[in-house]
Design an enzyme around this catalytic site. Structure first.
Site, PDB file in Angstrom:
ATOM      1  CD  GLU A 279       2.485   5.737   9.497  1.00 24.25           C
ATOM      2  OE1 GLU A 279       3.131   6.482   8.756  1.00 24.25           O
ATOM      3  OE2 GLU A 279       1.441   6.107  10.083  1.00 24.25           O
TER       4      GLU A 279
ATOM      5  CD  GLU B 283       2.063   5.039   5.103  1.00 28.68           C
ATOM      6  OE1 GLU B 283       1.600   6.177   5.327  1.00 28.68           O
ATOM      7  OE2 GLU B 283       1.850   4.063   5.829  1.00 28.68           O
TER       8      GLU B 283
END
Length: 240
Positions: A112, A219
């Site tokens: 991320e 995710e």
């Protein structure tokens, strides 16, 4: 893992920290997600017939948009040394897994990283340095096995302006990668999935058209106590 394999799952995603014993946070995580643990989990996944995505955090603990802390052992290093650190760590982990017959099919360089990684050196405030760090991870993965596909992942998969900004910068600084990864957490982004699911689909399609790369939601999740909503969200994500 057997239950997942028996019910149609064909990939496992594992995360790896540099030295999780240094983690000062949530104690049950200590020692998990290091190389020895990852070897065991990767072997179990491969034995079950599943493929493997290995997610490098380049930290001793969780890295995400709010924190991209250097591993303790790397914190005093110069930027030149950090480049070597990233290459050596990535190579060592992947080569070790290859040596036991569980080469990851995909390697994700950073977790991320919409704000960069290994702060402050690899912040998105300094794209030329971030690009060098990402390319060291890419080069290490390809040196171990040229078939490993390299993923770069950022969060807020429904936010097309964020994705265009990030990957336009990645392209302009020469970042090498094979696939675009996205996180999609509607609840934690402050929306019900019904408000943003179309934006997710549109963004994924735009990434393919704009950069010529495959895309993947690596995710996603919802609240455990909102079972029907979480189920419906997962079905909607799969359909998109």
């Amino acid at each position: 893992i057997k239950i997942l394999a028996d019910h149609g799952f064909n990939y496992i995603r594992l995360r790896i920290f540099v030295n999780p014993e240094n983690e000062k946070g949530y104690s049950p995580d200590k020692g998990f997600c290091g190389l020895e643990y990852t070897k065991q989990m990767a072997a179990r996944a491969k034995k079950s017939g599943m493929k493997l995505l290995l997610n490098f955090h380049y930290s001793d603990s969780w890295a995400d948009p709010g924190k991209q802390n250097k591993p303790a052992a790397w914190s005093p290093h110069t930027f030149s040394q950090l480049l070597t650190d990233v290459y050596n760590h990535t190579y060592e982990v992947l080569d070790t897994l290859k040596s036991i017959g569980v080469t990851p099919d995909w390697a994700q360089i950073g977790n991320e990283i919409s704000g960069g990684m290994l702060w402050p050196d690899g912040s998105t405030n300094n794209w030329p340095k971030l690009a060098q760090l990402l390319n060291k991870g890419y080069d290490a993965a390809k040196a171990v096995d040229s078939t490993i596909q390299v993923v770069i992942q950022i969060n807020n998969g429904h936010d097309n302006s964020l994705f265009r900004w990030f990957f336009d910068n990645a392209e302009s600084t020469g970042v090498r990668y094979d696939m675009i990864g996205a996180s999609y957490y509607p609840y934690w982004d402050g929306h019900d999935y019904t408000e943003t699911i179309d934006a997710l689909g549109n963004n994924l399609n735009d990434m393919v058209a704009r950069y010529g790369k495959p895309v993947m939601v690596v995710e996603t999740g919802g609240l455990y106590n909102q079972v029907q909503n979480t189920y419906d969200m997962l079905v909607a994500v799969i359909r998109k």
